[in-house]
Structures are given as C-alpha cells and as structure tokens.
Design an enzyme around this catalytic site. Structure first.
Site, PDB file in Angstrom:
ATOM      1  CE  LYS A  16      -2.221  -1.020   3.883  1.00 35.85           C
ATOM      2  NZ  LYS A  16      -1.717  -2.056   4.349  1.00 35.85           N
ATOM      3  NE  ARG A  91      -4.587   0.001   9.298  1.00 37.35           N
ATOM      4  CZ  ARG A  91      -3.397  -0.477   9.237  1.00 37.35           C
ATOM      5  NH1 ARG A  91      -2.863  -1.481   9.660  1.00 37.35           N
ATOM      6  NH2 ARG A  91      -2.522   0.376   8.635  1.00 37.35           N
ATOM      7  NE  ARG A 128       7.485  -2.341   6.112  1.00 41.53           N
ATOM      8  CZ  ARG A 128       5.981  -2.535   6.297  1.00 41.53           C
ATOM      9  NH1 ARG A 128       5.362  -1.953   5.087  1.00 41.53           N
ATOM     10  NH2 ARG A 128       5.557  -2.515   7.233  1.00 41.53           N
ATOM     11  NE  ARG A 163       6.214  -0.202  10.364  1.00 41.98           N
ATOM     12  CZ  ARG A 163       5.097  -0.393   9.818  1.00 41.98           C
ATOM     13  NH1 ARG A 163       4.990   0.187   8.652  1.00 41.98           N
ATOM     14  NH2 ARG A 163       4.099  -1.125  10.297  1.00 41.98           N
ATOM     15  NE  ARG A 174       2.203  -4.803  11.343  1.00 42.13           N
ATOM     16  CZ  ARG A 174       3.351  -5.054  10.610  1.00 42.13           C
ATOM     17  NH1 ARG A 174       4.473  -5.356  11.161  1.00 42.13           N
ATOM     18  NH2 ARG A 174       3.566  -4.264   9.413  1.00 42.13           N
TER      19      ARG A 174
HETATM   20  P1  ADP Z   1       1.066  -2.086   8.163  1.00 47.46           P
HETATM   21  O1  ADP Z   1      -0.193  -1.785   7.310  1.00 47.46           O
HETATM   22  O2  ADP Z   1       2.156  -2.743   7.341  1.00 47.46           O
HETATM   23  O3  ADP Z   1       0.803  -3.017   9.491  1.00 47.46           O
HETATM   24  P2  ADP Z   1       1.225   0.581   8.845  1.00 47.46           P
HETATM   25  O4  ADP Z   1       2.421   1.457   8.849  1.00 47.46           O
HETATM   26  O5  ADP Z   1       0.131   1.084   7.967  1.00 47.46           O
HETATM   27  O6  ADP Z   1       1.852  -0.956   8.738  1.00 47.46           O
HETATM   28  O7  ADP Z   1       0.460   0.601  10.443  1.00 47.46           O
HETATM   29  C1  ADP Z   1       1.149   0.487  11.595  1.00 47.46           C
HETATM   30  C2  ADP Z   1       0.408   0.307  12.693  1.00 47.46           C
HETATM   31  O8  ADP Z   1      -0.278   1.676  12.947  1.00 47.46           O
HETATM   32  C3  ADP Z   1      -0.744  -0.720  12.893  1.00 47.46           C
HETATM   33  O9  ADP Z   1      -0.220  -2.183  12.922  1.00 47.46           O
HETATM   34  C4  ADP Z   1      -1.574  -0.400  13.752  1.00 47.46           C
HETATM   35  O10 ADP Z   1      -1.095  -0.438  14.904  1.00 47.46           O
HETATM   36  C5  ADP Z   1      -1.495   1.233  13.477  1.00 47.46           C
HETATM   37  N1  ADP Z   1      -2.437   1.753  12.485  1.00 47.46           N
HETATM   38  C6  ADP Z   1      -2.322   2.284  11.607  1.00 47.46           C
HETATM   39  N2  ADP Z   1      -3.555   2.578  10.721  1.00 47.46           N
HETATM   40  C7  ADP Z   1      -4.514   2.301  11.766  1.00 47.46           C
HETATM   41  C8  ADP Z   1      -5.890   2.322  11.544  1.00 47.46           C
HETATM   42  N3  ADP Z   1      -6.761   2.935  10.476  1.00 47.46           N
HETATM   43  N4  ADP Z   1      -6.654   1.865  12.842  1.00 47.46           N
HETATM   44  C9  ADP Z   1      -6.088   1.349  13.766  1.00 47.46           C
HETATM   45  N5  ADP Z   1      -4.606   1.246  13.891  1.00 47.46           N
HETATM   46  C10 ADP Z   1      -3.805   1.562  12.842  1.00 47.46           C
END
Ligand code: ADP
Length: 237
Positions: A16, A91, A128, A163, A174
């Site tokens: 994404k 999400r 990554r 990360r 996750r």
């Molecule tokens: P990925 O999608 O690869 O897990 P992101 O960088 O998009 O990584 O998100 C990292 C973390 O941030 C998620 O695991 C979650 O804890 C939090 N997060 C991000 N976006 C949301 C969301 N829309 N709702 C709840 N938690 C979120």
C-alpha cells in the site's frame, strides 16, 4: 469540484505504502498514511502518540477515535482539496462509517484492495527498511528494492531503519487483526459497489500499472456518484 479519493486496502506488506507514493507522484494528490502519522505522533510524544505507542508495538490496532481524529484533521488541510490517497485507513467498519459521513456527493471514490497472501508478504516485511525522515518515509526492501548505498535513503540520505513491528511475532499478530477487523471492511465496500481488487504479487512497477489502469478506467468513473451517496447514508446492500 469533487475530490479524488483513493482508499487502498491490503494486508500489511501488500504494498500500500509503496503504491500510494507512486500514485501520489502521478496524480499530484497527497498520501495519507495513518501508520506514518501515528509514528510521527509517537516521536513527538503527543497525547495521541502516548496512547498509540504500546498498541502499535504489540501489532494491535490503535483506537478508532484517535485514528479518525488524526485523519479528519489531515484531510482538512489545503493540500487535500483536490483529493488524497488513504493508506491504512479506514481499517475497521466503524472507521469507514465515520469517514463516509465526511464524504461529499461529488467526491469520486475508488476503493482498491492490493491482494497478497500472508505467506508471500511475510518475507517482504522481514526485509523491509524505511526512511525515518517524516518528510520522506521512502520504503526499501533488502530483497527487491535495495537502496543504492546500503543502509541509507536514496532520496534524503537518512540512515534507514527496520520497523520494530516488522518481526515475525508482531507480523503474525498484525495479520490476525487484519483478518478479524479489515476483512469485514472489504465486504462493506463490496456492498457499496466501489470495491476493486488487484494482484499485489508482481513487481511494484507492474502493480502500479494495474492500479493506474483501474483508476483511469471510464467504467469506474461512470458509476461513482451513486455509491458515494449510498456511503453517506450509511447504506449497505
Ligand atoms: P502495516 O499496514 O504494514 O501494518 P502501517 O504503517 O500502515 O503498517 O501501520 C502500523 C500500525 O499502526 C498498525 O499495526 C496499527 O497498530 C496502527 N494503525 C495504522 N492505521 C490504523 C488504523 N486505521 N486503525 C488502527 N490502527 C492503525
């Protein structure tokens, strides 16, 4: 004039962020990554950052209210007036419902899932690297997208980081949350008629080609207004 709104869905590691950056460059609308914004809040030690820190480190979702507020604030900024790309938001169905209430009837919405199976993306996530500079946040991968100089960002020269949640145990966590909370979201958008899917397994450039083809397609533009109206009413078929 309505805004171009692109929502990207997909498992962690589906691509994404990488794709959002490419679409941003081509369509000249900003990428809004909730993950990046939350990491920034943590760095700044803000109240949101403090509330999010432990949850993120554990691979869990941050509370809807926090994420909704961060996104709503970001979208109000002037650079979003022509549109924006949402990467990592909504999400959950609750987040999607909150977001839809802020949509305007003349907005053009695309919801595209970059599909990739968990086994395939696991190795991507383990390899990554990301640029920690919040003005850059470029993503690299030791297997497929290595930086020119090992360990440093091609764009801004910052030292790249792995990360803390990109470790096997947290990645699995996750995936579990994605399945439980984001899979229902796919059903939600399928019911609005706004949902499309592309294959996230090919190389990044090929995925971008598929994504842009979908965004450019006449067919998608034609059936836009009505589904947005449905979303605003909280309609689910
Ligand atoms: P990925 O999608 O690869 O897990 P992101 O960088 O998009 O990584 O998100 C990292 C973390 O941030 C998620 O695991 C979650 O804890 C939090 N997060 C991000 N976006 C949301 C969301 N829309 N709702 C709840 N938690 C979120």
């Amino acid at each position: 004039m309505g805004r171009n709104v692109l929502i990207l869905l997909g498992y962690p590691g589906a691509g994404k962020g990488t794709q959002a950056k490419e679409v941003m460059r081509r369509l000249c609308i900003p990428q809004i990554s909730t993950g990046d914004m939350l990491r920034e809040e943590i760095k700044r030690k803000s109240a949101y950052g403090k509330a999010a820190q432990e949850l993120m480190a554990a691979g869990r979702f941050v509370d809807d209210e926090i994420v909704d507020a961060i996104v709503a604030g970001r979208i109000r900024r002037d650079d979003c007036r022509k549109g924006f790309i949402l990467d990592g938001y909504p999400r959950t169905v609750a987040q999607a419902e909150t977001f839809s209430r802020g949509m305007r009837t003349d907005d053009r919405l695309w919801v595209i899932e970059i599909s990739a199976d968990p086994e395939h993306v696991m190795s991507r996530l383990l390899g990554r690297l990301m640029c920690p500079n919040s003005d850059c946040t470029q993503i690299y991968n030791v297997h497929s997208r290595a930086p020119k100089v090992e360990g440093f960002c091609d764009k801004c020269g910052s030292a790249l980081v792995h990360r803390p949640d990109d470790v096997m145990e947290k990645i699995q966590e996750r995936f579990v949350h994605y399945r439980a909370k984001t899979d229902p979201l796919v059903e939600y958008y399928k019911n609005t008629g706004r949902f499309r899917q592309i294959d996230g397994r090919p190389a990044a450039a090929e995925v971008t080609r598929q994504l842009m083809a979908l965004i450019d397609s006449e067919d998608l533009e034609g059936d836009m207004a009505q589904p947005v109206a449905k979303l605003r009413k909280g309609y689910i078929a």
